[in-house]
Design a protein around this motif. Structure first.
Motif, PDB file in Angstrom:
ATOM      1  N   TYR A   1     -10.186   7.246   9.395  1.00 37.16           N
ATOM      2  CA  TYR A   1      -9.583   6.638   8.661  1.00 37.16           C
ATOM      3  C   TYR A   1      -8.784   5.184   9.283  1.00 37.16           C
ATOM      4  O   TYR A   1      -8.910   4.441   8.262  1.00 37.16           O
ATOM      5  CB  TYR A   1      -8.532   7.470   8.751  1.00 37.16           C
ATOM      6  CG  TYR A   1      -7.747   7.283   7.709  1.00 37.16           C
ATOM      7  CD1 TYR A   1      -7.638   6.398   6.788  1.00 37.16           C
ATOM      8  CD2 TYR A   1      -6.269   8.454   8.174  1.00 37.16           C
ATOM      9  CE1 TYR A   1      -5.774   6.984   5.981  1.00 37.16           C
ATOM     10  CE2 TYR A   1      -4.830   8.167   8.200  1.00 37.16           C
ATOM     11  CZ  TYR A   1      -4.566   7.360   6.534  1.00 37.16           C
ATOM     12  OH  TYR A   1      -3.514   8.044   5.654  1.00 37.16           O
TER      13      TYR A   1
ATOM     14  N   ASN B   1      -5.203  11.066  -2.994  1.00 38.29           N
ATOM     15  CA  ASN B   1      -6.566  11.678  -2.519  1.00 38.29           C
ATOM     16  C   ASN B   1      -7.469  12.278  -3.511  1.00 38.29           C
ATOM     17  O   ASN B   1      -6.863  13.279  -4.233  1.00 38.29           O
ATOM     18  CB  ASN B   1      -6.231  12.488  -1.637  1.00 38.29           C
ATOM     19  CG  ASN B   1      -5.808  11.846  -0.201  1.00 38.29           C
ATOM     20  OD1 ASN B   1      -6.139  10.425   0.355  1.00 38.29           O
ATOM     21  ND2 ASN B   1      -4.343  13.146  -0.017  1.00 38.29           N
TER      22      ASN B   1
ATOM     23  N   GLY C   1      -2.199   6.032  -1.886  1.00 37.81           N
ATOM     24  CA  GLY C   1      -2.683   6.852  -1.126  1.00 37.81           C
ATOM     25  C   GLY C   1      -3.108   8.552  -1.628  1.00 37.81           C
ATOM     26  O   GLY C   1      -3.498   9.112  -0.991  1.00 37.81           O
TER      27      GLY C   1
ATOM     28  N   ASP D   1      -9.315   1.721   6.744  1.00 43.99           N
ATOM     29  CA  ASP D   1      -7.808   0.175   7.003  1.00 43.99           C
ATOM     30  C   ASP D   1      -7.487  -0.644   7.610  1.00 43.99           C
ATOM     31  O   ASP D   1      -7.611  -1.628   7.451  1.00 43.99           O
ATOM     32  CB  ASP D   1      -6.397   1.729   7.433  1.00 43.99           C
ATOM     33  CG  ASP D   1      -5.928   2.212   6.623  1.00 43.99           C
ATOM     34  OD1 ASP D   1      -5.488   1.929   5.962  1.00 43.99           O
ATOM     35  OD2 ASP D   1      -5.236   3.066   6.980  1.00 43.99           O
TER      36      ASP D   1
ATOM     37  N   HIS E   1       3.404  12.664  -1.480  1.00 44.69           N
ATOM     38  CA  HIS E   1       2.960  11.167  -2.360  1.00 44.69           C
ATOM     39  C   HIS E   1       4.285  10.869  -2.363  1.00 44.69           C
ATOM     40  O   HIS E   1       4.454   9.900  -3.568  1.00 44.69           O
ATOM     41  CB  HIS E   1       1.615  11.055  -2.696  1.00 44.69           C
ATOM     42  CG  HIS E   1      -0.192  11.431  -2.609  1.00 44.69           C
ATOM     43  ND1 HIS E   1       0.058  13.225  -2.066  1.00 44.69           N
ATOM     44  CD2 HIS E   1      -0.313  11.000  -0.966  1.00 44.69           C
ATOM     45  CE1 HIS E   1      -0.788  12.445  -1.698  1.00 44.69           C
ATOM     46  NE2 HIS E   1      -1.547  11.238  -0.518  1.00 44.69           N
TER      47      HIS E   1
ATOM     48  N   ASP F   1       1.019  -1.136  -0.052  1.00 44.11           N
ATOM     49  CA  ASP F   1      -0.182   0.012   0.011  1.00 44.11           C
ATOM     50  C   ASP F   1       0.724   1.288  -0.257  1.00 44.11           C
ATOM     51  O   ASP F   1       1.322   1.516   0.917  1.00 44.11           O
ATOM     52  CB  ASP F   1      -1.348   0.206   0.998  1.00 44.11           C
ATOM     53  CG  ASP F   1      -1.594   0.899   1.070  1.00 44.11           C
ATOM     54  OD1 ASP F   1      -1.279   1.985   0.817  1.00 44.11           O
ATOM     55  OD2 ASP F   1      -3.080   0.699   2.101  1.00 44.11           O
TER      56      ASP F   1
ATOM     57  N   GLN G   1       2.576   9.927  10.698  1.00 43.04           N
ATOM     58  CA  GLN G   1       1.156   9.242  10.419  1.00 43.04           C
ATOM     59  C   GLN G   1       1.421   7.222  11.163  1.00 43.04           C
ATOM     60  O   GLN G   1       0.785   6.488  10.934  1.00 43.04           O
ATOM     61  CB  GLN G   1       0.792   8.069   8.785  1.00 43.04           C
ATOM     62  CG  GLN G   1       0.392   9.816   8.756  1.00 43.04           C
ATOM     63  CD  GLN G   1      -0.530   9.770   7.642  1.00 43.04           C
ATOM     64  OE1 GLN G   1      -1.139   8.027   7.101  1.00 43.04           O
ATOM     65  NE2 GLN G   1      -0.722   9.811   6.593  1.00 43.04           N
TER      66      GLN G   1
HETATM   67  N1  ARG Z   1      -4.442   8.875   1.832  1.00 43.53           N
HETATM   68  C1  ARG Z   1      -3.318   9.364   2.891  1.00 43.53           C
HETATM   69  C2  ARG Z   1      -2.648  10.342   2.950  1.00 43.53           C
HETATM   70  O1  ARG Z   1      -2.985  11.136   1.541  1.00 43.53           O
HETATM   71  C3  ARG Z   1      -2.435   7.880   3.049  1.00 43.53           C
HETATM   72  C4  ARG Z   1      -2.922   7.147   2.983  1.00 43.53           C
HETATM   73  C5  ARG Z   1      -2.035   5.626   3.367  1.00 43.53           C
HETATM   74  N2  ARG Z   1      -2.366   4.397   3.036  1.00 43.53           N
HETATM   75  C6  ARG Z   1      -3.473   4.274   4.462  1.00 43.53           C
HETATM   76  N3  ARG Z   1      -3.868   2.524   4.070  1.00 43.53           N
HETATM   77  N4  ARG Z   1      -3.586   4.228   5.387  1.00 43.53           N
HETATM   78  O2  ARG Z   1      -1.679  11.023   3.986  1.00 43.53           O
END
Ligand code: ARG
Length: 583
Positions: free
Chosen positions: A323, A123, A121, A327, A132, A118, A351
């Motif tokens: 979120y 958006n 990510g 997940d 990213h 993964d 994160q």
């Molecule tokens: N969309 C998230 C961001 O922009 C990152 C996702 C990472 N992957 C996950 N499975 N949470 O911060």
């Protein structure tokens, strides 16, 4: 066939057994004192401890046994019992020929795994930004490394398509075009076929909506309601969501393409969401969900924690999911569909708490059994030249595309004047991606670094363009040799120390690959590529290969060139770097 060094390690292990000692693993390291030997074995010290003996005596016993076999050109003992080995010319020559016949020699694997990755990510309805970039670069390279080492990998783009941002975007669209049918609960007809917004509109809408929500609590509340309504699958909002998805996904794909970033699956949080109901019944049957002020949570703290681990928020009080929820449902889905041995997540180090909560919940609830490993692979940030978080001149977040464009402008200056458009732009883009990726993968993954397009695109030094330039030069030498009908089939002659140093360094590849794979960081590979290329460039600069009169020497140089060239291609490919025809 196992790699050269592994074969030697197995041999020495056997000798040690014959001497009457038990040893789990023999590790040969590149010698820190090359004047004493090519590789070194330091295990006599540990054996001495284990058997209560003098390490020199043990080292002596081992060396005496090896000596009689004539296997090495030289084997000696230094200091307290370090065994130094110098490989024979004939075995090094054989190794070059083995590599020439099979460049994959160093990639074998007896325990292939299924790994789910993964690292997308992106958006939906938002531009990809520098955050990213590292995820894509490191993730893609780790995928290619794992695949080249025989693992089966499935990577998911994991689009952010189900959370607050998309609610915000929809709210702002409603404010601008209130009469659109998507917002009319009484609308009975067919929704339009064409999207009401372009990607350009979306790029403009999100930052505005997000800024408004920060200042205006009412606007924020409306966005929350919009998000909850979407997650409730409101018919009109779903139709609008589908439009936004298709417009935005096309653009996201384009940017990932430009970055040589590939995914086997293009799912998102919304796909994980489909499994929330199923997962929730399972969790209910386990009586693991707790009520907390109208919300439903899973407690994940442990008595031995030394920092605060908040509970996982499964359902907010308005019923929408977080979120963390998607997940967790994502793990549920991935196990069900792909049965991976490991799931790897790449995201910014900030994160880490999120993943800690999700992983703990997955284990506590036994959604994940002991035989599946969940790995969070965090990375540091890329900053501007001032060492501060990257911003454009007007203070907004720099998009990934804008950043690639900056590198492309620099790279374009480095290309031969004879290369004209459209090729020129294409090559400039390849160089820019190489420059950015290589620079991104040089530091250890968790280390922050500063974006410096001028430095990254330099044709000299530790850069992507330097490696491409050198690799293209190897290819053109091989091509010229072919055109001149010079045949090269066998490596027979090690000319001097320059040649020998290259081969000795080639022996190190297997350990570099494994080290990189275990650390989940590409820095050892970028370093290796730079060093082997430099070693080869010494040979290239000091000799006139095409006009060399000693034919067996010429043939040997060409074979060595081909091995280094093939090896570079393979390693560059692992890093996600493409090699242009010319530059
Ligand atoms: N969309 C998230 C961001 O922009 C990152 C996702 C990472 N992957 C996950 N499975 N949470 O911060």
């Amino acid at each position: 066939m196992s790699s050269f060094i592994e074969t030697e390690q197995a041999y020495i292990k056997d000798i040690i057994k014959q001497c009457g000692y038990d040893i789990d693993e023999v590790v040969l390291n590149v010698s820190s004192r090359p004047e004493l030997g090519d590789y070194q074995f330091n295990g006599a010290m540990a054996l001495a401890k284990k058997y209560g003996k003098n390490p020199q005596i043990i080292a002596n016993e081992i060396v005496e046994k090896i000596k009689v076999t004539n296997r090495y050109e030289n084997i000696n003992i230094a200091g307290a019992g370090f065994i130094n080995i110098t490989f024979s010319k004939s075995s090094l020559i054989k190794h070059v020929n083995d590599l020439n016949n099979n460049i994959n020699l160093n990639y074998e694997n007896n325990e292939p795994k299924t790994i789910f990755m993964d690292y997308g990510g992106a958006n939906v309805a938002k531009a990809l930004h520098v955050g990213h970039l590292r995820s894509a670069n490191i993730g893609e390279a780790l995928k290619r490394l794992a695949q080249s080492l025989g693992h089966k990998v499935v990577a998911d783009a994991h689009l952010g398509d189900w959370g607050r941002p998309i609610g915000l975007v929809m709210l702002e669209i409603q404010k601008r075009y209130p009469s659109l049918p998507y917002f009319n609960p009484n609308f009975e007809g067919e929704y339009p076929n064409d999207a009401p917004v372009t990607n350009k509109d979306l790029m403009e809408i999100y930052p505005i909506a997000s800024a408004k929500a920060k200042e205006d609590e009412l606007y924020m509340e409306q966005a929350r309601i919009m998000t909850a309504k979407l997650q409730d699958k409101d018919k009109g909002l779903m139709a609008l969501w589908n439009h936004i998805m298709s417009v935005s996904k096309t653009d996201i794909k384009r940017v990932y393409d430009r970055l040589n970033t590939t995914f086997e699956v293009w799912e998102g949080e919304s796909d994980n969401y489909q499994y929330v109901a199923e997962m929730t019944s399972y969790l209910e049957s386990k009586h693991i969900i707790e009520d907390s002020e109208g919300a439903r949570i899973i407690n994940v703290k442990e008595p031995e924690d030394d920092h605060e681990i908040p509970p996982l928020l499964l359902f907010k009080s308005n019923g929408s999911v977080s979120y963390e929820t998607t997940d967790l449902a994502g793990i549920w889905e991935r196990l069900k569909i792909w049965h991976p041995d490991e799931i790897w997540y790449l995201a910014d180090a900030r994160q880490s708490l999120h993943f800690e909560q999700v992983f703990r919940a997955a284990k506590k609830t036994q959604i994940v059994k002991d035989n599946t490993e969940l790995k969070f692979i965090p990375f540091g940030t890329m900053n501007g030249q001032d060492g501060k978080p990257f911003k454009t001149r007007d203070g907004s977040v720099m998009t990934l595309e804008a950043l690639l464009d900056l590198a492309q402008t620099e790279c374009e200056k480095k290309i031969l004047p004879s290369i004209t458009n459209p090729e020129r732009t294409k090559v400039a883009n390849i160089l820019a991606v190489a420059a950015v990726k290589y620079a991104d993968l040089i530091p250890y993954r968790l280390t922050d670094y500063n974006f410096d397009p001028v430095k990254f695109s330099d044709l000299q030094g530790k850069t992507g363009p330097y490696l491409l330039y050198s690799t293209i030069r190897m290819r053109s030498l091989l091509k010229k040799a072919q055109e001149a009908k010079i045949s090269f089939k066998e490596y027979t002659t090690i000319n001097n120390k320059t040649d020998r140093d290259i081969i000795i360094y080639l022996l190190n590849l297997r350990s570099v690959l494994l080290k990189s794979f275990n650390a989940k960081s590409l820095n050892d590979i970028t370093e290796y590529l730079y060093k082997i290329t430099n070693l080869y460039n010494n040979l290239y600069a000091n000799n006139h290969i095409l006009t060399e009169e000693n034919k067996s020497l010429q043939e040997s140089w060409l074979i060595l060139t081909k091995v280094i060239y093939d090896n570079n291609l393979k390693l560059l490919n692992i890093l996600g770097i493409e090699v242009p025809e010319r530059m």
